[in-house]
Design a protein around this motif. Structure first.
Motif, PDB file in Angstrom:
ATOM      1  N   THR A  37       0.836  -1.203   0.000  1.00 48.74           N
ATOM      2  CA  THR A  37       0.000   0.000   0.000  1.00 48.74           C
ATOM      3  C   THR A  37       0.873   1.256   0.000  1.00 48.74           C
ATOM      4  N   ILE A  38       1.949   1.232   0.775  1.00 45.91           N
ATOM      5  CA  ILE A  38       2.882   2.377   0.796  1.00 45.91           C
ATOM      6  C   ILE A  38       3.478   2.579  -0.593  1.00 45.91           C
ATOM      7  N   TYR A  39       3.901   1.491  -1.252  1.00 47.84           N
ATOM      8  CA  TYR A  39       4.462   1.616  -2.607  1.00 47.84           C
ATOM      9  C   TYR A  39       3.444   2.258  -3.551  1.00 47.84           C
ATOM     10  N   ARG A  40       2.193   1.807  -3.485  1.00 50.96           N
ATOM     11  CA  ARG A  40       1.147   2.368  -4.354  1.00 50.96           C
ATOM     12  C   ARG A  40       0.891   3.833  -4.022  1.00 50.96           C
ATOM     13  N   ASP A  41       0.860   4.148  -2.729  1.00 50.52           N
ATOM     14  CA  ASP A  41       0.604   5.526  -2.316  1.00 50.52           C
ATOM     15  C   ASP A  41       1.740   6.457  -2.734  1.00 50.52           C
ATOM     16  N   ILE A  42       2.983   6.002  -2.589  1.00 54.69           N
ATOM     17  CA  ILE A  42       4.132   6.813  -3.022  1.00 54.69           C
ATOM     18  C   ILE A  42       4.028   7.071  -4.526  1.00 54.69           C
ATOM     19  N   GLN A  43       3.673   6.039  -5.279  1.00 53.22           N
ATOM     20  CA  GLN A  43       3.522   6.203  -6.729  1.00 53.22           C
ATOM     21  C   GLN A  43       2.426   7.213  -7.047  1.00 53.22           C
ATOM     22  N   ALA A  44       1.317   7.166  -6.323  1.00 56.25           N
ATOM     23  CA  ALA A  44       0.223   8.120  -6.532  1.00 56.25           C
ATOM     24  C   ALA A  44       0.688   9.549  -6.240  1.00 56.25           C
ATOM     25  N   LEU A  45       1.498   9.724  -5.203  1.00 51.44           N
ATOM     26  CA  LEU A  45       2.015  11.055  -4.876  1.00 51.44           C
ATOM     27  C   LEU A  45       2.922  11.571  -5.989  1.00 51.44           C
ATOM     28  N   VAL A  46       3.814  10.714  -6.481  1.00 54.07           N
ATOM     29  CA  VAL A  46       4.744  11.104  -7.545  1.00 54.07           C
ATOM     30  C   VAL A  46       3.970  11.500  -8.804  1.00 54.07           C
ATOM     31  N   VAL A  47       2.972  10.708  -9.169  1.00 50.61           N
ATOM     32  CA  VAL A  47       2.165  10.989 -10.360  1.00 50.61           C
ATOM     33  C   VAL A  47       1.432  12.321 -10.212  1.00 50.61           C
ATOM     34  N   SER A  48       1.040  12.660  -8.986  1.00 50.62           N
ATOM     35  CA  SER A  48       0.318  13.920  -8.771  1.00 50.62           C
ATOM     36  C   SER A  48       1.255  15.121  -8.599  1.00 50.62           C
ATOM     37  N   GLY A  49       2.568  14.892  -8.738  1.00 53.32           N
ATOM     38  CA  GLY A  49       3.507  16.005  -8.735  1.00 53.32           C
ATOM     39  C   GLY A  49       4.219  16.276  -7.421  1.00 53.32           C
ATOM     40  N   ILE A  50       4.025  15.426  -6.411  1.00 53.61           N
ATOM     41  CA  ILE A  50       4.732  15.589  -5.139  1.00 53.61           C
ATOM     42  C   ILE A  50       6.149  15.034  -5.331  1.00 53.61           C
ATOM     43  N   PRO A  51       7.181  15.825  -5.034  1.00 52.05           N
ATOM     44  CA  PRO A  51       8.556  15.388  -5.314  1.00 52.05           C
ATOM     45  C   PRO A  51       9.117  14.423  -4.256  1.00 52.05           C
ATOM     46  N   VAL A  52       8.643  13.169  -4.296  1.00 59.72           N
ATOM     47  CA  VAL A  52       9.139  12.143  -3.373  1.00 59.72           C
ATOM     48  C   VAL A  52      10.345  11.483  -4.017  1.00 59.72           C
ATOM     49  N   GLU A  53      11.442  11.427  -3.279  1.00 57.41           N
ATOM     50  CA  GLU A  53      12.646  10.749  -3.750  1.00 57.41           C
ATOM     51  C   GLU A  53      12.760   9.430  -3.001  1.00 57.41           C
ATOM     52  N   GLY A  54      13.093   8.380  -3.720  1.00 66.41           N
ATOM     53  CA  GLY A  54      13.251   7.081  -3.084  1.00 66.41           C
ATOM     54  C   GLY A  54      14.533   6.416  -3.510  1.00 66.41           C
ATOM     55  N   GLU A  55      15.147   5.707  -2.572  1.00 70.74           N
ATOM     56  CA  GLU A  55      16.363   4.966  -2.885  1.00 70.74           C
ATOM     57  C   GLU A  55      16.266   3.595  -2.244  1.00 70.74           C
ATOM     58  N   ALA A  56      16.466   2.552  -3.045  1.00 71.22           N
ATOM     59  CA  ALA A  56      16.357   1.184  -2.552  1.00 71.22           C
ATOM     60  C   ALA A  56      17.260   0.968  -1.346  1.00 71.22           C
ATOM     61  N   GLY A  57      16.691   0.410  -0.299  1.00 72.31           N
ATOM     62  CA  GLY A  57      17.450   0.118   0.909  1.00 72.31           C
ATOM     63  C   GLY A  57      17.629   1.303   1.842  1.00 72.31           C
ATOM     64  N   ILE A  58      17.292   2.504   1.376  1.00 69.13           N
ATOM     65  CA  ILE A  58      17.454   3.717   2.180  1.00 69.13           C
ATOM     66  C   ILE A  58      16.094   4.240   2.622  1.00 69.13           C
ATOM     67  N   GLY A  59      15.194   4.419   1.674  1.00 73.63           N
ATOM     68  CA  GLY A  59      13.855   4.884   2.003  1.00 73.63           C
ATOM     69  C   GLY A  59      13.418   6.057   1.154  1.00 73.63           C
ATOM     70  N   TYR A  60      12.367   6.707   1.617  1.00 73.88           N
ATOM     71  CA  TYR A  60      11.754   7.821   0.898  1.00 73.88           C
ATOM     72  C   TYR A  60      11.930   9.115   1.672  1.00 73.88           C
ATOM     73  N   ARG A  61      11.972  10.204   0.916  1.00 71.71           N
ATOM     74  CA  ARG A  61      11.970  11.531   1.530  1.00 71.71           C
ATOM     75  C   ARG A  61      11.445  12.514   0.494  1.00 71.71           C
ATOM     76  N   LEU A  62      10.985  13.663   0.981  1.00 75.85           N
ATOM     77  CA  LEU A  62      10.563  14.727   0.068  1.00 75.85           C
ATOM     78  C   LEU A  62      11.780  15.519  -0.347  1.00 75.85           C
ATOM     79  N   ARG A  63      11.765  15.981  -1.579  1.00 74.55           N
ATOM     80  CA  ARG A  63      12.842  16.835  -2.047  1.00 74.55           C
ATOM     81  C   ARG A  63      12.905  18.070  -1.148  1.00 74.55           C
ATOM     82  N   PRO A  64      14.104  18.437  -0.693  1.00 71.84           N
ATOM     83  CA  PRO A  64      14.224  19.605   0.194  1.00 71.84           C
ATOM     84  C   PRO A  64      13.596  20.849  -0.418  1.00 71.84           C
TER      85      PRO A  64
END
Length: 71
Positions: A37-64
């Protein structure tokens, strides 16, 4: 969590409150949903223009510097 829009808003709020990345597993635990669900929600945020950055093994964060536009 009662619906997807509330969950997405909570996810953005959580990401905004952190300076460091947070894993999907930690987000899922905190929000009481599945990691998938988190993966789907992150994808929905990215598609809607929210600048979420993700890195495998590290996690997600918003662009500063990202600010949530007023409602």
């Amino acid at each position: 969590m009662s619906n997807k829009s509330e969950r997405l808003f909570q996810l953005v709020t959580l990401l905004r409150s952190r300076r460091t990345a947070i894993t999907a597993e930690t987000l899922a635990e905190f929000m009481e949903v599945s990691v998938r669900t988190i993966y789907r929600d992150i994808q929905a945020l990215v598609v809607s223009g929210i600048p979420v950055e993700g890195e495998a093994g590290i996690g997600y964060r918003l662009r500063p510097g990202f600010q949530l536009p007023p409602l």
